[in-house]
Motif scaffolding. Structure first.
Motif, PDB file in Angstrom:
ATOM      1  N   ILE A 183      16.486  33.705 -19.651  1.00 49.11           N
ATOM      2  CA  ILE A 183      16.254  33.630 -20.812  1.00 49.11           C
ATOM      3  C   ILE A 183      15.012  34.431 -21.253  1.00 49.11           C
ATOM      4  O   ILE A 183      14.233  34.718 -20.288  1.00 49.11           O
ATOM      5  CB  ILE A 183      15.754  31.831 -21.415  1.00 49.11           C
ATOM      6  N   GLY A 184      15.143  34.860 -22.369  1.00 51.26           N
ATOM      7  CA  GLY A 184      13.947  35.670 -22.757  1.00 51.26           C
ATOM      8  C   GLY A 184      14.310  37.214 -22.288  1.00 51.26           C
ATOM      9  O   GLY A 184      13.358  38.191 -22.538  1.00 51.26           O
TER      10      GLY A 184
ATOM     11  N   ASN B  12      15.624  29.989 -29.939  1.00 52.46           N
ATOM     12  CA  ASN B  12      16.363  29.617 -31.273  1.00 52.46           C
ATOM     13  C   ASN B  12      17.100  30.776 -31.976  1.00 52.46           C
ATOM     14  O   ASN B  12      17.954  30.426 -32.815  1.00 52.46           O
ATOM     15  CB  ASN B  12      15.442  29.001 -32.295  1.00 52.46           C
ATOM     16  N   PHE B  13      16.633  32.013 -31.587  1.00 51.85           N
ATOM     17  CA  PHE B  13      17.354  33.213 -32.256  1.00 51.85           C
ATOM     18  C   PHE B  13      17.490  34.334 -31.303  1.00 51.85           C
ATOM     19  O   PHE B  13      17.073  34.619 -30.241  1.00 51.85           O
ATOM     20  CB  PHE B  13      16.310  33.434 -33.387  1.00 51.85           C
ATOM     21  N   ILE B  14      18.679  35.259 -31.976  1.00 51.32           N
ATOM     22  CA  ILE B  14      18.681  36.543 -31.298  1.00 51.32           C
ATOM     23  C   ILE B  14      17.873  37.689 -32.034  1.00 51.32           C
ATOM     24  O   ILE B  14      18.152  37.553 -33.484  1.00 51.32           O
ATOM     25  CB  ILE B  14      20.290  36.808 -31.319  1.00 51.32           C
ATOM     26  N   ASN B  15      16.954  38.253 -31.790  1.00 53.26           N
ATOM     27  CA  ASN B  15      16.153  39.070 -32.707  1.00 53.26           C
ATOM     28  C   ASN B  15      16.421  40.422 -32.223  1.00 53.26           C
ATOM     29  O   ASN B  15      16.445  40.886 -31.113  1.00 53.26           O
ATOM     30  CB  ASN B  15      14.721  38.699 -32.208  1.00 53.26           C
ATOM     31  N   ILE B  16      16.346  41.224 -33.226  1.00 56.72           N
ATOM     32  CA  ILE B  16      16.854  42.696 -33.166  1.00 56.72           C
ATOM     33  C   ILE B  16      15.532  43.545 -33.650  1.00 56.72           C
ATOM     34  O   ILE B  16      15.068  43.184 -34.729  1.00 56.72           O
ATOM     35  CB  ILE B  16      18.195  42.922 -34.061  1.00 56.72           C
TER      36      ILE B  16
ATOM     37  N   ASP C 185      21.069  33.024 -35.801  1.00 57.91           N
ATOM     38  CA  ASP C 185      20.965  31.999 -35.100  1.00 57.91           C
ATOM     39  C   ASP C 185      21.605  31.953 -33.746  1.00 57.91           C
ATOM     40  O   ASP C 185      22.578  32.771 -33.479  1.00 57.91           O
ATOM     41  CB  ASP C 185      21.576  30.543 -35.617  1.00 57.91           C
ATOM     42  N   ASN C 186      20.884  31.148 -32.451  1.00 55.53           N
ATOM     43  CA  ASN C 186      21.457  31.475 -31.210  1.00 55.53           C
ATOM     44  C   ASN C 186      22.657  30.475 -31.018  1.00 55.53           C
ATOM     45  O   ASN C 186      22.805  29.365 -30.894  1.00 55.53           O
ATOM     46  CB  ASN C 186      20.479  31.056 -30.352  1.00 55.53           C
ATOM     47  N   THR C 187      23.712  31.106 -31.650  1.00 50.63           N
ATOM     48  CA  THR C 187      24.966  30.399 -31.708  1.00 50.63           C
ATOM     49  C   THR C 187      26.216  31.482 -31.122  1.00 50.63           C
ATOM     50  O   THR C 187      26.003  32.467 -30.742  1.00 50.63           O
ATOM     51  CB  THR C 187      25.372  29.999 -32.874  1.00 50.63           C
ATOM     52  N   THR C 188      27.564  30.890 -31.102  1.00 51.38           N
ATOM     53  CA  THR C 188      28.499  31.729 -30.479  1.00 51.38           C
ATOM     54  C   THR C 188      29.104  32.495 -31.824  1.00 51.38           C
ATOM     55  O   THR C 188      30.177  32.975 -31.602  1.00 51.38           O
ATOM     56  CB  THR C 188      29.301  30.944 -29.568  1.00 51.38           C
ATOM     57  N   ARG C 189      28.433  32.518 -33.162  1.00 52.70           N
ATOM     58  CA  ARG C 189      29.177  33.021 -33.975  1.00 52.70           C
ATOM     59  C   ARG C 189      28.936  34.472 -34.351  1.00 52.70           C
ATOM     60  O   ARG C 189      29.748  35.114 -34.727  1.00 52.70           O
ATOM     61  CB  ARG C 189      28.734  32.182 -35.385  1.00 52.70           C
ATOM     62  N   TYR C 190      27.729  35.072 -34.060  1.00 50.40           N
ATOM     63  CA  TYR C 190      27.426  36.447 -34.356  1.00 50.40           C
ATOM     64  C   TYR C 190      27.468  37.119 -33.183  1.00 50.40           C
ATOM     65  O   TYR C 190      26.875  36.781 -31.960  1.00 50.40           O
ATOM     66  CB  TYR C 190      25.934  36.357 -35.346  1.00 50.40           C
TER      67      TYR C 190
END
Length: 458
Positions: free
Chosen positions: A41-42, A82-86, A101-106
């Protein structure tokens, strides 16, 4: 690196706040999610793409365009709780230019999702990469990729590029059909298939070979069907001369996975030796309490010669291992298939185990397998019988058990030699058999229809 303007940051926030951004969404069909690795993580990832980037939403095989970053050729991607950050890689510690969001959607991918390639922490992938936190510390990395391009990275890992083109084309259709038949196999983990032998070995861009890619292109979209449904085209390197049925190996009857002699499969023989100490250690580590191994017996085989029941006898008892665990117990790369015999010195374990005749006082007799029966010896101790165990006759007032040896054996062995043929589970297509058929002039569809009973290809 090409710069983005401040307006893109505003659009990114608007898009994920439920406001439509100015970029028009577009649909891309026929994508598959391939699990490729985990990290801590991180973790921070550096990405580059000569064609620019875009953010997509994955939805049931479709990749829906959410936002274009086609003017950027590099990004930094970080994962928090909680997030994926770019980030702009020139300012990786500043405010993210995009978050979701930290999900399997994006997922983030090449702006040309079908043909583009992105480099992600030093590894190249076609399509895009989905990251999401799984559990307390793991981050899943999933390659979202066009199904045809996925096969580019499968074929060279599953079949030698030196094989004839018709064999490679048969492998391409088999691999495509397998993928179609196993969509969402690992859905609970956030992807469809993994990149190991559990599904199909996938090596990404680094493993691609032009000849194999040509075999994929020449069979584009071709899938094997049985009763109107895509089939899981199981295959193995060599079937030892007999195509095993799924029922005999896995316990489930499948119409297109039937058993028969394979007249095209070339010989493939192997052997391996296990010492008594090694066998005893393997069993102990696996949780089987038999003590020091004193004998090994093959109890059952399929018509094609695959061992489906293997008995280990030891100083502290016995255990029987079923077909689903034999190779994993002894090592699937060591014991290359279930088609084997066992021998060592005077020990002949590839035979019917000793029998026992249980006779009651009335005189009726019932035949039973001697190994594994429990009896009380003259000292009152309970003994579990093994191969070749001598049994004393009791008084006429109790049941009599008399051992009858049906195979040679010994109570102490130095080890065993396992001699086998074939490589793999031996169900479905033999890859070496496909090679031989292609060399004999057969086309890819003929090869597939030989190995998979009653299929159609379209």
């Amino acid at each position: 690196m090409k710069k983005i303007t401040g307006i893109l940051i505003i659009l990114a926030v608007m898009a994920f706040a439920g406001i439509t951004a100015s970029a028009a969404p577009g649909d891309v069909q026929d994508y598959i999610r391939v699990g490729v690795s985990d990290s801590s993580i991180g973790a921070s990832y550096n990405a580059s793409s000569s064609l620019g980037f875009a953010i997509y939403e994955y939805n049931g095989g479709n990749a829906v365009l959410k936002k274009n970053f086609e003017d950027m050729d590099s990004l930094t991607v970080k994962v928090d709780s909680n997030f994926i950050n770019i980030y702009d890689p020139e300012n990786p510690d500043s405010v993210p230019i995009y978050s979701y969001d930290n999900t399997t959607r994006y997922f983030v991918g090449s702006a040309d999702l079908e043909d583009g390639i992105i480099s992600f922490s030093g590894k190249s992938y076609r399509g895009g990469v989905m990251l999401y936190k799984s559990g307390s510390s793991a981050v899943k990395l999933v390659n979202v990729i066009n199904l045809e391009k996925y096969l580019y990275g499968v074929l060279p890992k599953e079949m030698s590029s030196s094989y004839p083109i018709e064999a490679l084309k048969a492998q391409a259709v088999a691999a495509r059909s397998y993928a179609m038949g196993n969509i969402n196999r690992h859905g609970s983990l956030g992807y469809d298939v993994c990149n190991t032998q559990c599904c199909q070995v996938y090596g990404g861009v680094a493993s691609e070979v032009a000849k194999c890619s040509s075999a994929v292109n020449e069979t584009e979209g071709m899938v094997a069907y049985y009763n109107g449904q895509p089939v899981s085209c199981y295959y193995s390197a060599n079937n030892g001369g007999y195509i095993e049925s799924s029922k005999d190996i896995w316990g489930t009857e499948v119409g297109y996975l039937q058993g028969k002699v394979d007249e095209y499969n070339p010989p493939y023989n192997w052997s391996v030796t296990f010492t008594t100490e090694k066998l005893s250690s393997i069993l102990k580590s696996a949780g089987y309490s038999v003590g020091t191994v004193t004998g090994v017996n093959i109890l059952e085989k399929t018509e094609g010669g695959s061992v489906t029941s293997l008995e280990f006898v030891g100083t502290d008892g016995r255990t029987v291992i079923g077909k689903g665990k034999i190779r994993s117990l002894l090592g699937s790369s060591t014991v290359k298939s279930l088609k084997f015999t066992i021998s060592k010195s005077s020990l002949s374990t590839d035979a019917v185990p000793p029998k026992a005749y249980v006779r009651s006082v009335s005189g009726s007799a019932t035949e039973k397998i001697l190994s594994g029966l429990s009896v009380i010896d003259k000292n009152g101790n309970v003994v579990i019988l093994g191969s070749g165990t001598a049994v004393a006759q009791g008084s006429s007032s109790v049941t009599t058990i008399k051992g009858e040896s049906a195979s040679e054996g010994t109570d102490e062995i130095d080890g065993i030699e396992i001699s086998g043929k074939g490589y793999g589970h031996c169900v479905g297509m033999s890859q070496m058999g496909a090679k031989a058929m292609a060399e004999g002039g057969f086309k890819y569809d003929q090869i597939l229809k030989y190995y998979y009973t009653g299929i159609t290809i379209k």
